[in-house]
Enzyme design. Structure first.
Site, mmCIF file in Angstrom:
data_model
loop_
_atom_site.group_PDB
_atom_site.id
_atom_site.type_symbol
_atom_site.label_atom_id
_atom_site.label_comp_id
_atom_site.label_asym_id
_atom_site.label_seq_id
_atom_site.Cartn_x
_atom_site.Cartn_y
_atom_site.Cartn_z
ATOM 1 N N CYS A 29 23.141 12.404 46.812
ATOM 2 C CA CYS A 29 22.248 13.328 46.416
ATOM 3 C C CYS A 29 20.817 12.862 45.948
ATOM 4 O O CYS A 29 20.731 11.738 45.435
ATOM 5 C CB CYS A 29 22.802 13.810 44.815
ATOM 6 S SG CYS A 29 21.710 14.556 43.831
ATOM 7 N N CYS B 51 19.593 12.525 42.573
ATOM 8 C CA CYS B 51 20.205 11.721 41.798
ATOM 9 C C CYS B 51 19.707 10.310 42.155
ATOM 10 O O CYS B 51 19.715 9.271 41.132
ATOM 11 C CB CYS B 51 21.779 11.701 42.289
ATOM 12 S SG CYS B 51 22.551 13.268 41.926
#
Length: 102
Positions: free
Chosen positions: A31, A34
């Site tokens: 991600c 993230c």
């Protein structure tokens, strides 16, 4: 280590039984957002010992991700006394994350 990796096996001990506010970072290695928020979360962990910071890898901890109804990552959840008191989805700047802990 300032940040604890949490899973089903240590969630009770590390999060629910914690007397400090807990910042939970639900993330995955693939991600992009993230990875953008990770250094900010690490800074908060280093600068604020009064807060416990934990990370939950949603790919490895699907049971916890389901329990907290995580549908988008990163999701940051603040828990106090075993209860969710705040949460947000998506990468946020440090001041917004700290405001969640307020």
């Amino acid at each position: 280590m300032l940040i604890t990796n949490v899973g089903s096996s240590n969630f009770q001990e590390e999060v629910l039984a914690c007397e400090k506010p807990v910042l939970m970072d639900f993330w995955a290695p693939w991600c992009g957002p993230c990875r953008m928020v990770a250094p900010v979360v690490e800074e908060i962990a280093a600068e604020h010992p009064e807060i416990k910071v934990v990370k939950v890898n949603v790919d490895e901890q699907m049971e916890l991700a389901s329990r907290f109804r995580i549908v988008s990552i990163p999701t940051l959840i603040v828990m106090k006394n075993g209860e969710v008191v705040n949460q947000c989805v998506g990468a946020r700047p440090k001041n917004q994350i700290l405001a969640m802990l307020g």
